[in-house]
Design a protein around this motif. Structure first.
Motif, mmCIF file in Angstrom:
data_model
loop_
_atom_site.group_PDB
_atom_site.id
_atom_site.type_symbol
_atom_site.label_atom_id
_atom_site.label_comp_id
_atom_site.label_asym_id
_atom_site.label_seq_id
_atom_site.Cartn_x
_atom_site.Cartn_y
_atom_site.Cartn_z
ATOM 1 N N VAL A 179 0.875 -1.183 0.000
ATOM 2 C CA VAL A 179 0.000 0.000 0.000
ATOM 3 C C VAL A 179 0.906 1.225 0.000
ATOM 4 O O VAL A 179 2.004 1.208 0.573
ATOM 5 C CB VAL A 179 -0.949 0.033 1.218
ATOM 6 N N GLU A 180 0.442 2.272 -0.673
ATOM 7 C CA GLU A 180 1.245 3.487 -0.780
ATOM 8 C C GLU A 180 1.529 4.052 0.605
ATOM 9 O O GLU A 180 0.644 4.111 1.465
ATOM 10 C CB GLU A 180 0.525 4.515 -1.647
ATOM 11 N N ASP A 207 6.328 -2.193 -7.342
ATOM 12 C CA ASP A 207 6.846 -2.934 -8.494
ATOM 13 C C ASP A 207 7.366 -2.014 -9.586
ATOM 14 O O ASP A 207 8.185 -2.430 -10.414
ATOM 15 C CB ASP A 207 5.747 -3.839 -9.074
ATOM 16 N N ASP A 208 6.892 -0.745 -9.611
ATOM 17 C CA ASP A 208 7.384 0.203 -10.616
ATOM 18 C C ASP A 208 8.748 0.763 -10.262
ATOM 19 O O ASP A 208 9.373 1.465 -11.051
ATOM 20 C CB ASP A 208 6.380 1.344 -10.825
ATOM 21 N N GLY A 209 9.241 0.470 -9.046
ATOM 22 C CA GLY A 209 10.563 0.922 -8.624
ATOM 23 C C GLY A 209 10.630 2.392 -8.265
ATOM 24 O O GLY A 209 11.717 2.923 -7.998
ATOM 25 N N VAL A 210 9.488 3.066 -8.216
ATOM 26 C CA VAL A 210 9.468 4.514 -7.963
ATOM 27 C C VAL A 210 8.682 4.860 -6.698
ATOM 28 O O VAL A 210 9.164 5.565 -5.815
ATOM 29 C CB VAL A 210 8.861 5.267 -9.174
ATOM 30 N N ARG A 211 7.469 4.339 -6.599
ATOM 31 C CA ARG A 211 6.554 4.714 -5.522
ATOM 32 C C ARG A 211 6.970 4.059 -4.209
ATOM 33 O O ARG A 211 7.216 2.861 -4.147
ATOM 34 C CB ARG A 211 5.136 4.298 -5.921
ATOM 35 N N GLU A 212 7.027 4.860 -3.124
ATOM 36 C CA GLU A 212 7.357 4.331 -1.807
ATOM 37 C C GLU A 212 6.122 3.682 -1.196
ATOM 38 O O GLU A 212 5.024 4.248 -1.232
ATOM 39 C CB GLU A 212 7.867 5.451 -0.894
ATOM 40 N N VAL A 213 6.309 2.484 -0.644
ATOM 41 C CA VAL A 213 5.178 1.723 -0.114
ATOM 42 C C VAL A 213 5.554 1.057 1.202
ATOM 43 O O VAL A 213 6.725 0.924 1.554
ATOM 44 C CB VAL A 213 4.723 0.632 -1.107
ATOM 45 N N THR A 238 -1.473 -1.476 -4.151
ATOM 46 C CA THR A 238 -0.851 -1.068 -5.412
ATOM 47 C C THR A 238 -0.219 -2.234 -6.162
ATOM 48 O O THR A 238 -0.107 -2.206 -7.385
ATOM 49 C CB THR A 238 0.215 0.015 -5.167
ATOM 50 N N SER A 239 0.213 -3.260 -5.444
ATOM 51 C CA SER A 239 0.776 -4.462 -6.083
ATOM 52 C C SER A 239 0.800 -5.592 -5.070
ATOM 53 O O SER A 239 0.810 -5.358 -3.860
ATOM 54 C CB SER A 239 2.194 -4.198 -6.620
#
Length: 281
Positions: A179-180, A207-213, A238-239
């Motif tokens: 989760v974000e 999984d996009d390697g950008v968003r912190e979760v 988110t994933s």
């Protein structure tokens, strides 16, 4: 002005007029060619971008198809989303990613038609920079899949893909749901982990390697249930999925990173492959 000079003058004027007109025509022709080729290049760039986007979308659809099959196989072969919460959450994800209904239906039929001995198989190889790589596949014939992977590996210069063994010992397989991070504090994330029966929660990237979760971890087959639990509590997952977490990581230079990225993409595009996991830092 003499008659002779007058004739010469008119001849020169005529020739200059002809040359000027011809030059202008050539310039216009060049400009037209440039515009035409510029337009051609523009459409070529659009075509390349579309092709790349289609490949990415194809990989996403492929992974979702596998998740549908797994959600059915690991939950008593129940295909009714009303009685299979994991499948219901997976189908919602499919719709968010605009997965065609006919593709969803094919995946469900494939799950029903699969033989009872279809199971996970692991294969391994050493990649650029001596990085360890694991290939996760679903198959009812590991030997056939082993040969299939090696034929494709030979095309890109990988000497051999071996059956899972020594390299697998350097990884832990875990289920995860993300989760974000947003405004969720560490204390709140820990409370959530207890509430959804996760084993632990860590800070990570999506999984996009950008968003912190916040990444919630549990047993390999528990990721679907963690997703359901988080969704019911009002959180957007988110994933999610199953992954192999390396016990020790290996740093790579930029050249090896680029090579590894291409190799992983090639294997992930193959049928039966669910994922490729590495211990690259």
């Amino acid at each position: 002005m003499s008659v002779t000079n007058l004739v010469r003058y008119h001849s020169m004027i005529s020739r200059l007029s002809y040359l000027t007109t011809r030059s202008l025509l050539n310039i216009e022709s060049i400009n037209c060619d440039a515009r035409r080729h510029a337009g051609h290049a523009h459409w070529q760039n659009i075509a390349k971008t579309k092709s790349a986007n289609d490949q990415i979308k194809g990989r996403v659809i492929g992974k979702l198809s596998t998740k549908i099959v797994t959600a059915i196989r690991q939950n008593g072969n129940v295909i009714d989303p009303q009685y299979n919460a994991v499948l219901r959450a997976t189908l919602e994800e499919c719709r968010r990613n605009n997965m065609p209904k006919e593709t969803i239906d094919r995946s469900i039929k494939r799950a029903i038609a699969q033989k009872d001995n279809t199971k996970q198989a692991l294969f391994e190889f050493v990649g650029p920079g001596r990085v360890f790589c694991l290939i996760e596949a679903m198959t009812d014939n590991p030997k056939r899949t082993f040969n299939y992977l090696n034929r494709n590996a030979a095309k890109i210069g990988i000497p051999e893909v071996a059956k899972g063994g020594q390299i697998a010992e350097y990884f832990d397989q875990r289920g995860y749901a993300c989760v974000e991070k947003g405004t969720i504090t560490e204390e709140k994330a820990t409370e959530l982990a207890i509430e959804i029966n996760a084993e632990e929660v860590i800070e990570s990237f999506d999984d996009d390697g950008v968003r912190e979760v916040w990444k919630f971890l549990g047993p390999p087959a528990f990721y679907g249930q963690m997703k359901v639990n988080l969704t019911q509590l009002g959180y957007n997952v988110t994933s999610d999925g199953s992954e192999f977490i390396p016990k020790v990581t290996v740093p790579l230079n930029e050249r090896d990173k680029a090579m590894l990225k291409q190799i992983v993409a090639m294997f992930e595009d193959l049928d039966q492959v669910e994922g490729v996991h590495t211990n690259a830092a």
